[in-house]
Design a protein around this motif. Structure first.
Motif, PDB file in Angstrom:
ATOM      1  N   ILE A   1      -8.100 -19.809   6.661  1.00 41.92           N
ATOM      2  CA  ILE A   1      -6.848 -20.425   6.247  1.00 41.92           C
ATOM      3  C   ILE A   1      -6.178 -21.182   7.383  1.00 41.92           C
ATOM      4  O   ILE A   1      -6.461 -20.960   8.543  1.00 41.92           O
ATOM      5  N   THR A   2      -5.261 -22.050   7.017  1.00 43.09           N
ATOM      6  CA  THR A   2      -4.568 -22.832   8.030  1.00 43.09           C
ATOM      7  C   THR A   2      -3.063 -22.584   8.024  1.00 43.09           C
ATOM      8  O   THR A   2      -2.374 -23.022   8.918  1.00 43.09           O
ATOM      9  N   GLY A   3      -2.555 -21.922   7.002  1.00 42.38           N
ATOM     10  CA  GLY A   3      -1.115 -21.687   6.938  1.00 42.38           C
ATOM     11  C   GLY A   3      -0.803 -20.235   7.232  1.00 42.38           C
ATOM     12  O   GLY A   3      -1.680 -19.457   7.603  1.00 42.38           O
ATOM     13  N   SER A   4       0.422 -19.857   7.046  1.00 45.62           N
ATOM     14  CA  SER A   4       0.794 -18.489   7.376  1.00 45.62           C
ATOM     15  C   SER A   4       0.745 -17.582   6.150  1.00 45.62           C
ATOM     16  O   SER A   4       0.784 -16.376   6.251  1.00 45.62           O
ATOM     17  N   VAL A   5       0.631 -18.186   4.972  1.00 48.53           N
ATOM     18  CA  VAL A   5       0.709 -17.396   3.743  1.00 48.53           C
ATOM     19  C   VAL A   5      -0.688 -17.174   3.168  1.00 48.53           C
ATOM     20  O   VAL A   5      -1.524 -18.059   3.201  1.00 48.53           O
ATOM     21  N   THR A   6      -0.964 -16.020   2.659  1.00 49.87           N
ATOM     22  CA  THR A   6      -2.166 -15.831   1.840  1.00 49.87           C
ATOM     23  C   THR A   6      -1.736 -15.130   0.561  1.00 49.87           C
ATOM     24  O   THR A   6      -0.617 -14.646   0.460  1.00 49.87           O
ATOM     25  N   ASN A   7      -2.646 -15.082  -0.393  1.00 47.57           N
ATOM     26  CA  ASN A   7      -2.277 -14.519  -1.684  1.00 47.57           C
ATOM     27  C   ASN A   7      -2.667 -13.054  -1.778  1.00 47.57           C
ATOM     28  O   ASN A   7      -3.729 -12.660  -1.329  1.00 47.57           O
ATOM     29  N   ASN A   8      -1.792 -12.295  -2.386  1.00 49.81           N
ATOM     30  CA  ASN A   8      -2.065 -10.873  -2.600  1.00 49.81           C
ATOM     31  C   ASN A   8      -2.495 -10.639  -4.042  1.00 49.81           C
ATOM     32  O   ASN A   8      -2.262 -11.470  -4.914  1.00 49.81           O
ATOM     33  N   GLY A   9      -3.085  -9.499  -4.259  1.00 42.75           N
ATOM     34  CA  GLY A   9      -3.418  -9.076  -5.620  1.00 42.75           C
ATOM     35  C   GLY A   9      -4.354 -10.028  -6.334  1.00 42.75           C
ATOM     36  O   GLY A   9      -4.225 -10.256  -7.537  1.00 42.75           O
ATOM     37  N   ILE A  10      -5.292 -10.589  -5.599  1.00 50.42           N
ATOM     38  CA  ILE A  10      -6.158 -11.606  -6.211  1.00 50.42           C
ATOM     39  C   ILE A  10      -7.008 -11.014  -7.343  1.00 50.42           C
ATOM     40  O   ILE A  10      -7.080 -11.584  -8.436  1.00 50.42           O
ATOM     41  N   ASP A  11      -7.617  -9.862  -7.097  1.00 51.88           N
ATOM     42  CA  ASP A  11      -8.493  -9.269  -8.129  1.00 51.88           C
ATOM     43  C   ASP A  11      -7.745  -9.090  -9.445  1.00 51.88           C
ATOM     44  O   ASP A  11      -8.228  -9.470 -10.518  1.00 51.88           O
ATOM     45  N   ASP A  12      -6.566  -8.528  -9.302  1.00 55.35           N
ATOM     46  CA  ASP A  12      -5.766  -8.268 -10.481  1.00 55.35           C
ATOM     47  C   ASP A  12      -5.388  -9.569 -11.197  1.00 55.35           C
ATOM     48  O   ASP A  12      -5.450  -9.681 -12.432  1.00 55.35           O
ATOM     49  N   ASN A  13      -5.027 -10.553 -10.393  1.00 50.76           N
ATOM     50  CA  ASN A  13      -4.628 -11.836 -10.975  1.00 50.76           C
ATOM     51  C   ASN A  13      -5.798 -12.555 -11.643  1.00 50.76           C
ATOM     52  O   ASN A  13      -5.611 -13.264 -12.627  1.00 50.76           O
ATOM     53  N   ILE A  14      -6.991 -12.402 -11.086  1.00 57.98           N
ATOM     54  CA  ILE A  14      -8.153 -13.023 -11.762  1.00 57.98           C
ATOM     55  C   ILE A  14      -8.270 -12.428 -13.164  1.00 57.98           C
ATOM     56  O   ILE A  14      -8.378 -13.158 -14.151  1.00 57.98           O
ATOM     57  N   LYS A  15      -8.230 -11.109 -13.229  1.00 59.04           N
ATOM     58  CA  LYS A  15      -8.400 -10.433 -14.533  1.00 59.04           C
ATOM     59  C   LYS A  15      -7.348 -10.889 -15.543  1.00 59.04           C
ATOM     60  O   LYS A  15      -7.610 -11.009 -16.727  1.00 59.04           O
ATOM     61  N   LYS A  16      -6.151 -11.149 -15.043  1.00 59.46           N
ATOM     62  CA  LYS A  16      -5.071 -11.572 -15.956  1.00 59.46           C
ATOM     63  C   LYS A  16      -5.201 -13.044 -16.362  1.00 59.46           C
ATOM     64  O   LYS A  16      -4.377 -13.550 -17.115  1.00 59.46           O
ATOM     65  N   GLY A  17      -6.170 -13.726 -15.777  1.00 60.55           N
ATOM     66  CA  GLY A  17      -6.299 -15.155 -16.084  1.00 60.55           C
ATOM     67  C   GLY A  17      -5.279 -15.997 -15.331  1.00 60.55           C
ATOM     68  O   GLY A  17      -4.913 -17.088 -15.747  1.00 60.55           O
ATOM     69  N   ASN A  18      -4.838 -15.470 -14.188  1.00 56.54           N
ATOM     70  CA  ASN A  18      -3.803 -16.167 -13.416  1.00 56.54           C
ATOM     71  C   ASN A  18      -4.354 -17.069 -12.311  1.00 56.54           C
ATOM     72  O   ASN A  18      -3.590 -17.587 -11.501  1.00 56.54           O
ATOM     73  N   ILE A  19      -5.666 -17.191 -12.251  1.00 57.37           N
ATOM     74  CA  ILE A  19      -6.238 -17.952 -11.132  1.00 57.37           C
ATOM     75  C   ILE A  19      -7.287 -18.943 -11.642  1.00 57.37           C
ATOM     76  O   ILE A  19      -8.202 -18.571 -12.368  1.00 57.37           O
ATOM     77  N   GLY A  20      -7.126 -20.202 -11.226  1.00 55.87           N
ATOM     78  CA  GLY A  20      -8.078 -21.234 -11.642  1.00 55.87           C
ATOM     79  C   GLY A  20      -9.196 -21.423 -10.643  1.00 55.87           C
ATOM     80  O   GLY A  20     -10.298 -21.856 -10.987  1.00 55.87           O
ATOM     81  N   GLY A  21      -8.900 -21.115  -9.385  1.00 58.86           N
ATOM     82  CA  GLY A  21      -9.915 -21.309  -8.358  1.00 58.86           C
ATOM     83  C   GLY A  21      -9.540 -20.562  -7.088  1.00 58.86           C
ATOM     84  O   GLY A  21      -8.378 -20.173  -6.900  1.00 58.86           O
ATOM     85  N   ILE A  22     -10.562 -20.366  -6.244  1.00 63.20           N
ATOM     86  CA  ILE A  22     -10.337 -19.665  -4.975  1.00 63.20           C
ATOM     87  C   ILE A  22     -10.859 -20.548  -3.859  1.00 63.20           C
ATOM     88  O   ILE A  22     -11.900 -21.191  -4.014  1.00 63.20           O
ATOM     89  N   PHE A  23     -10.156 -20.572  -2.768  1.00 63.93           N
ATOM     90  CA  PHE A  23     -10.762 -21.258  -1.626  1.00 63.93           C
ATOM     91  C   PHE A  23     -10.814 -20.337  -0.428  1.00 63.93           C
ATOM     92  O   PHE A  23     -10.051 -19.386  -0.301  1.00 63.93           O
ATOM     93  N   GLY A  24     -11.800 -20.646   0.417  1.00 69.59           N
ATOM     94  CA  GLY A  24     -11.976 -19.838   1.613  1.00 69.59           C
ATOM     95  C   GLY A  24     -12.903 -18.655   1.386  1.00 69.59           C
ATOM     96  O   GLY A  24     -13.056 -17.815   2.265  1.00 69.59           O
TER      97      GLY A  24
END
Ligand code: BGC
Length: 733
Positions: free
Chosen positions: A30-53
């Motif tokens: 990553i290049t910024g200071s923020v990253t995303n939390n709870g990715i696994d859970d969000n994938i299951k909920k259909g909250n994620i269109g794509g992942i980078f990195g």
């Protein structure tokens, strides 16, 4: 595609649609200071269109499984990464790639990067970066193709073709992402993320063409830039993302924001997160990178009538279309193939291509008394400098999956190519910098810049002794990996003092000093130009650095690279570029009062655009024109005869420039309109012919109409932008 997507979208809830617009990163790269939390859970909920990195077939399969097996509608995700100049096998930094002036090599490099990236589960790359840059203080000048719009466009097209191949459905193809839309390279004062302010005419004439060329080559996605355009952040700029990109240019793909760029619109003064997210969506932004502004606020904005279902549908459709074009609905695991991961990555063949590309990227800036190439027949060489016995800095910026331990140092390369007859002596000689504050800024990764246990004076003494025992010095100096790239602006673009002190001590020995220069930007090199016997600019050559450098130093390959950025004499001349307008008081040789010049430095650059020497010498005839009076859509041919009058076979990039001395708007003093790279044996001559049509005479007038105006044109052909043979034509309607 349309029917398939319409059917799918009918089944989607509004949350699932908004989920498609969300791009997250798990923090692997990553290049910024923020990253995303709870990715696994969000994938299951259909909250994620794509992942980078995230890359590596095991990692990607695991994530894709969640999306495809555990969500309601089984929609696959896209997997992106900053694959900028190679994935595992690292090629020269993009600025170095551009100095090859070899579109075939550039396309091949992008194709190899795509092959390696897909072998590790990726299907989307955040490249090409096509931002025109004319300010060497800006660290990201290293990531682009320099200052010329036409050449930049040619290279952008080659890269898109290399990445996307004949079809994005191919197992070894990725979707390109053209960035950073738009004008990011024109940040004021060369300071990263800074304001951009530009006239429309300059925008259209000089800065927009490479984005358009990448679009015309079929690029599937665009990334919005961090800066403002006409005081509105690009990420929320409707004129830019909708009127220009889609309506005027006809772009059909999707636009992703840069890293947290939606959220950053708050700092730009555009309102709170909900407001800026709605603004971005309505402007034509389809996907939100990392900041989750879309995910967390669009539904609320919908309920408050600040966005419409149609706005969300449009963005969602574009993201789904991209997945369709990539073939992910047919096979979500398309490029998740552990067998390919084993056999297609870092192969000997890929390394060879990286070495050849690197050799072609080197620019010989000086070669007094034909000191180069070095002789293999005997004698001794002192290889000195902080970058000589170094692997990490060979790779340059943006090498997320690059394995620096596998790169070849300059010392290794020289020993390998020199053979047994040549004695190779080594000394480090200096730190990259002795300035500890500066060093801290540079040292954000393991093995990066540090202080040697020895005192600077002792290091220099040792190097001088090594030099005294050798016939010739090869000084390997310049910028380390993290001195250019994102967030690496410099206000002083010379070689750091610690290294300059080393060079001065080496020069005092009286032994000839050959500088092998590492740099991610043009540097001010007046002292080096005066005092070194030779300067070979190698940028950051990648995995095969040492081998490529040694092949060129010993003359196994005769350098032919040409600059794509002007090298200033002083940082105070910036912005400096060859295709500038004339002033009402043009500078003419020497300092004169009341002319457009400086009191303390000439207007001329140290090395002009297009410049680069060879071990051989190429002589140009005058320009022969097929006609001097033309009408309408006729074709003019301009021919020069180029002769290799030196003693080495070699390549030469023959460059065509045109000037338009009288027009309804002030025009650049000259503009690159073509080039041909030719190969000449010793004594051989070749006719090089350019076909010129009115298409190449067109420009944007004050109504932003793209057309040509009849009158006189000056046709110029030469070895660089400052040394050309000229001939005039009259071209009427
Ligand atoms: C850079 C982009 C890059 C993105 C994702 C940003 O900070 O400006 O060029 O693609 O990060 O890593």
């Amino acid at each position: 595609m349309n029917t398939f997507i319409s059917t799918l979208m009918k089944k989607m809830t509004i949350d699932e649609k908004i989920g498609q617009l969300n791009l997250v990163t798990g923090g692997m790269a990553i290049t910024g200071s923020v990253t995303n939390n709870g990715i696994d859970d969000n994938i299951k909920k259909g909250n994620i269109g794509g992942i980078f990195g995230l890359y590596g077939t095991a990692n990607v399969r695991k994530a894709q499984d969640e999306a495809v097996k555990n969500t309601r509608l089984h929609i696959p995700m896209i997997f992106g990464l900053d694959v900028i100049h190679g994935h595992r096998t690292i090629f020269p930094i993009p600025l170095g790639m551009s100095t090859t002036w070899d579109l075939g090599l550039i396309e091949q490099a992008a194709h190899i990067a795509a092959k390696e990236a897909t072998a590790e589960g990726l299907n989307w790359v955040f490249s090409p970066m096509v931002d025109i840059a004319r300010d060497a203080r800006w660290g990201r000048i290293s990531e682009g193709s320099g200052e010329d719009p036409w050449l930049g466009g040619q290279i952008a097209g080659a890269m898109v073709r290399g990445y996307q191949g004949t079809s994005m459905k191919n197992a070894d193809a990725v979707m390109a992402c053209v960035k950073h839309f738009a004008l990011y390279g024109a940040a004021e004062a060369g300071r990263e993320y800074n304001t951009v302010d530009m006239s429309r005419i300059k925008m259209y004439q000089d800065y927009l063409p490479p984005y358009k060329a990448a679009l015309d080559a079929g690029a599937g996605s665009f990334m919005s830039s961090f800066n403002v355009v006409d005081n509105v952040p690009a990420t929320g700029n409707k004129w830019l993302l909708t009127d220009l990109l889609r309506k005027q240019w006809g772009f059909k793909g999707f636009v992703v924001s840069d890293y947290t760029a939606v959220n950053e619109m708050t700092n730009h003064g555009m309102g709170d997160l909900q407001t800026v997210s709605a603004l971005a969506l309505k402007a034509g932004l389809d996907m939100d990178m990392v900041g989750e502004g879309f995910l967390s606020t669009l539904k609320k904005s919908l309920s408050e009538n600040k966005v419409t279902v149609a706005d969300i549908d449009l963005a969602c459709r574009r993201v789904l279309e991209a997945k369709y074009k990539l073939g992910l609905f047919d096979n979500p695991y398309k490029s998740i193939d552990p067998a390919r991961e084993q056999k297609d990555v870092m192969t000997d063949e890929n390394r060879k291509a990286a070495r050849i590309t690197a050799e072609h990227s080197f620019v010989l800036l000086k070669n007094a008394n034909q000191i180069l190439p070095l002789k293999k027949s005997g004698g001794s060489i002192a290889v000195i400098g902080p970058l000589a016995d170094n692997k990490r800095d060979m790779l340059g910026t943006w090498v997320i999956a690059g394995e620096w331990e596998k790169s070849v140092s300059v010392l290794e390369g020289i020993k390998h190519v020199a053979g047994n007859n040549v004695q190779v002596n080594y000394s480090k000689g200096s730190n990259i910098t002795d300035d500890t504050t500066f060093m801290k800024r540079l040292n954000f990764g393991p093995g990066m810049v540090g202080l040697d246990a020895k005192a600077p004076a002792d290091m220099i003494d040792e190097a001088v002794k090594t030099a005294a025992n050798s016939d010739i010095i090869v000084a390997v100096v310049g910028e380390s990996q993290s001195m250019s790239g994102e967030s690496s602006s410099r206000s002083d673009i010379s070689i750091p003092e610690s290294q300059r002190n080393l060079l001065k001590a080496l020069a005092k020995t009286g032994k000839p000093v050959v500088i092998v220069l590492f740099n991610g930007r043009p540097l001010t090199l007046n002292w080096e130009n005066e005092n070194a016997a030779a300067i070979l600019d190698v940028w950051a050559p990648g995995t095969e650095a040492g081998n490529a450098i040694a092949e060129v130093l010993f003359g196994n390959y005769n350098p032919a690279g040409k600059l794509t950025t002007t090298f200033p004499r002083s940082v105070g001349q910036i912005p400096i570029y060859y295709n500038h307008l004339n002033t009402g008081r043009p500078y003419s040789n020497g300092p004169t009062k009341f002319k457009s010049n400086y009191l303390d430095v000439s207007n001329d650059p140290l090395y002009p655009f297009g410049y680069g020497l060879s071990y051989s010498k190429f002589t140009y005839s005058n320009v022969k024109l097929s006609k001097t009076n033309l009408k309408g859509n006729e074709t003019l041919t301009a021919t020069v005869t180029v002769t290799n009058t030196g003693s080495y076979a070699g390549e030469e990039v023959v460059q065509l420039y045109i000037s338009d001395p009288v027009a309804s708007v002030s025009r650049a003093v000259k503009e690159l309109k073509g080039f041909k790279k030719i190969n000449l044996q010793v004594g051989e001559k070749k006719d090089v012919t350019f076909n010129i049509t009115p298409q190449q005479l067109k420009f944007y007038n004050s109504q932003l109409k793209y057309d040509w105006e009849p009158g006189e044109f000056v046709i110029q052909v030469g070895t660089n932008s400052a040394e050309t043979k000229t001939a005039k034509v009259q071209w009427m309607r």
